[in-house]
Design a protein around this motif. Structure first.
Motif, mmCIF file in Angstrom:
data_model
loop_
_atom_site.group_PDB
_atom_site.id
_atom_site.type_symbol
_atom_site.label_atom_id
_atom_site.label_comp_id
_atom_site.label_asym_id
_atom_site.label_seq_id
_atom_site.Cartn_x
_atom_site.Cartn_y
_atom_site.Cartn_z
ATOM 1 N N PHE A 77 1.192 -0.826 -0.344
ATOM 2 C CA PHE A 77 -0.341 -0.119 -0.111
ATOM 3 C C PHE A 77 0.801 1.783 0.121
ATOM 4 C CE2 PHE A 77 -2.377 3.421 2.204
ATOM 5 C CZ PHE A 77 -3.222 3.557 1.585
ATOM 6 N N SER A 78 1.766 1.691 1.060
ATOM 7 C CA SER A 78 2.601 2.561 0.799
ATOM 8 C C SER A 78 4.085 2.859 -0.625
ATOM 9 C CB SER A 78 3.955 2.091 1.995
ATOM 10 O OG SER A 78 2.965 2.407 3.246
ATOM 11 N N VAL A 79 4.375 1.662 -0.874
ATOM 12 C CA VAL A 79 4.881 2.105 -2.684
ATOM 13 C C VAL A 79 3.606 2.167 -3.648
ATOM 14 C CG1 VAL A 79 5.904 0.399 -3.994
ATOM 15 C CG2 VAL A 79 6.639 0.221 -1.668
ATOM 16 N N ILE A 80 2.508 1.464 -3.277
ATOM 17 C CA ILE A 80 1.614 2.510 -4.259
ATOM 18 C C ILE A 80 0.898 3.638 -3.811
ATOM 19 C CG2 ILE A 80 -0.781 2.233 -5.000
ATOM 20 C CD1 ILE A 80 -0.646 -0.819 -4.923
ATOM 21 N N LEU A 81 1.260 3.886 -2.690
ATOM 22 C CA LEU A 81 0.133 5.292 -2.485
ATOM 23 C C LEU A 81 1.456 6.631 -2.923
ATOM 24 C CD1 LEU A 81 -1.263 7.582 -1.269
ATOM 25 C CD2 LEU A 81 -0.272 7.265 1.128
ATOM 26 N N ILE A 82 3.668 6.098 -2.480
ATOM 27 C CA ILE A 82 4.280 6.948 -2.870
ATOM 28 C C ILE A 82 4.288 7.283 -4.464
ATOM 29 C CG2 ILE A 82 6.629 7.315 -2.350
ATOM 30 C CD1 ILE A 82 6.173 5.215 0.221
ATOM 31 N N ALA A 83 4.329 5.866 -5.045
ATOM 32 C CA ALA A 83 4.491 6.250 -6.695
ATOM 33 C C ALA A 83 3.030 7.232 -6.991
ATOM 34 C CB ALA A 83 3.871 4.611 -7.439
ATOM 35 N N LEU A 117 3.925 10.266 -6.526
ATOM 36 C CA LEU A 117 5.139 10.933 -7.750
ATOM 37 C C LEU A 117 4.789 10.886 -9.180
ATOM 38 C CD1 LEU A 117 7.879 9.361 -6.146
ATOM 39 C CD2 LEU A 117 8.021 11.147 -5.874
ATOM 40 N N PHE A 118 4.495 10.471 -9.353
ATOM 41 C CA PHE A 118 3.882 10.490 -10.810
ATOM 42 C C PHE A 118 2.520 11.664 -10.807
ATOM 43 C CE2 PHE A 118 4.693 5.871 -11.432
ATOM 44 C CZ PHE A 118 6.501 6.674 -11.421
ATOM 45 N N THR A 119 1.843 11.543 -9.920
ATOM 46 C CA THR A 119 0.905 12.864 -10.223
ATOM 47 C C THR A 119 1.478 14.056 -9.840
ATOM 48 O OG1 THR A 119 -1.122 11.995 -8.870
ATOM 49 C CG2 THR A 119 -0.882 13.915 -8.771
ATOM 50 N N VAL A 120 2.614 13.580 -9.476
ATOM 51 C CA VAL A 120 3.533 16.359 -9.678
ATOM 52 C C VAL A 120 3.879 16.213 -10.798
ATOM 53 C CG1 VAL A 120 4.893 16.687 -8.459
ATOM 54 C CG2 VAL A 120 3.006 16.066 -6.685
ATOM 55 N N ILE A 121 4.890 15.080 -11.060
ATOM 56 C CA ILE A 121 5.267 15.080 -12.132
ATOM 57 C C ILE A 121 5.109 14.943 -13.467
ATOM 58 C CG2 ILE A 121 6.797 13.380 -14.132
ATOM 59 C CD1 ILE A 121 7.897 12.021 -11.224
ATOM 60 N N GLY A 157 1.447 16.874 -13.218
ATOM 61 C CA GLY A 157 1.571 17.952 -13.222
ATOM 62 C C GLY A 157 1.946 18.883 -13.485
ATOM 63 N N ASN A 158 3.726 18.245 -13.316
ATOM 64 C CA ASN A 158 4.292 19.919 -14.254
ATOM 65 C C ASN A 158 5.179 19.582 -15.473
ATOM 66 O OD1 ASN A 158 3.963 21.649 -11.474
ATOM 67 N ND2 ASN A 158 5.239 20.309 -10.227
ATOM 68 N N SER A 159 4.641 18.790 -15.854
ATOM 69 C CA SER A 159 5.617 18.325 -17.094
ATOM 70 C C SER A 159 5.246 19.128 -17.841
ATOM 71 C CB SER A 159 4.881 16.671 -17.917
ATOM 72 O OG SER A 159 3.652 16.449 -18.627
ATOM 73 N N ARG A 160 5.789 19.261 -19.539
ATOM 74 C CA ARG A 160 5.501 20.818 -20.106
ATOM 75 C C ARG A 160 4.725 20.178 -21.557
ATOM 76 N NH1 ARG A 160 9.428 24.317 -22.807
ATOM 77 N NH2 ARG A 160 10.787 24.531 -20.936
ATOM 78 N N THR A 161 4.510 18.781 -21.283
ATOM 79 C CA THR A 161 3.601 18.234 -22.443
ATOM 80 C C THR A 161 2.348 18.831 -21.433
ATOM 81 O OG1 THR A 161 5.164 16.742 -22.986
ATOM 82 C CG2 THR A 161 3.072 16.262 -23.656
ATOM 83 N N ASN A 162 2.083 18.784 -20.212
ATOM 84 C CA ASN A 162 0.748 18.691 -20.066
ATOM 85 C C ASN A 162 0.854 20.600 -19.971
ATOM 86 O OD1 ASN A 162 -1.292 18.310 -18.805
ATOM 87 N ND2 ASN A 162 -0.355 19.141 -15.936
ATOM 88 N N LYS A 163 1.145 21.152 -20.201
ATOM 89 C CA LYS A 163 0.975 22.413 -20.251
ATOM 90 C C LYS A 163 1.312 23.431 -21.141
ATOM 91 C CE LYS A 163 3.046 23.300 -15.280
ATOM 92 N NZ LYS A 163 3.974 24.184 -14.399
ATOM 93 N N ASP A 164 1.619 22.547 -22.279
ATOM 94 C CA ASP A 164 1.523 22.357 -23.801
ATOM 95 C C ASP A 164 0.682 22.186 -24.245
ATOM 96 O OD1 ASP A 164 3.668 24.189 -23.118
ATOM 97 O OD2 ASP A 164 5.199 22.787 -24.301
ATOM 98 N N GLY A 165 -0.561 21.160 -23.817
ATOM 99 C CA GLY A 165 -1.245 20.606 -24.464
ATOM 100 C C GLY A 165 -2.344 20.988 -24.127
ATOM 101 N N ASN A 166 -2.439 21.973 -22.823
ATOM 102 C CA ASN A 166 -3.800 22.243 -22.018
ATOM 103 C C ASN A 166 -3.829 23.885 -21.654
ATOM 104 O OD1 ASN A 166 -6.668 22.590 -21.816
ATOM 105 N ND2 ASN A 166 -6.421 20.748 -20.587
ATOM 106 N N PRO A 167 -3.049 24.656 -21.942
ATOM 107 C CA PRO A 167 -2.558 26.019 -21.758
ATOM 108 C C PRO A 167 -3.855 26.767 -21.156
ATOM 109 C CG PRO A 167 -3.259 26.259 -24.241
ATOM 110 C CD PRO A 167 -3.194 24.607 -23.349
#
Length: 73
Positions: A10-16, A19-23, A25-35
């Protein structure tokens, strides 16, 4: 399987997930794809809050079912 193994999984899944949500959310592709995403915060927060409420409710329900089944055996 022991309880510690479940806690570890459970802890590994939660931490992953965090981390993936933050990565993503802050990715350039995400910001460029939907300004417009950053301009529509009310709808975004409403949907996100709804998803979290549902996820927390299901998690609490799963915990209750686990405790009840564990104590009844």
């Amino acid at each position: 399987m022991s309880s510690n193994a479940y806690y570890l999984i459970f802890s590994v899944i939660l931490i992953a997930a965090v981390l993936f949500t933050v990565i993503i959310g802050n990715s350039r592709t995400n910001k460029d794809g939907n300004p417009e995403y950053d301009n529509k915060t009310k709808g975004n927060w409403s949907r996100l809050t709804f998803f979290y409420v549902v996820a927390i409710a299901l998690g609490v329900l799963a915990l209750i079912l686990y405790v009840v089944n564990r104590t009844s055996t």
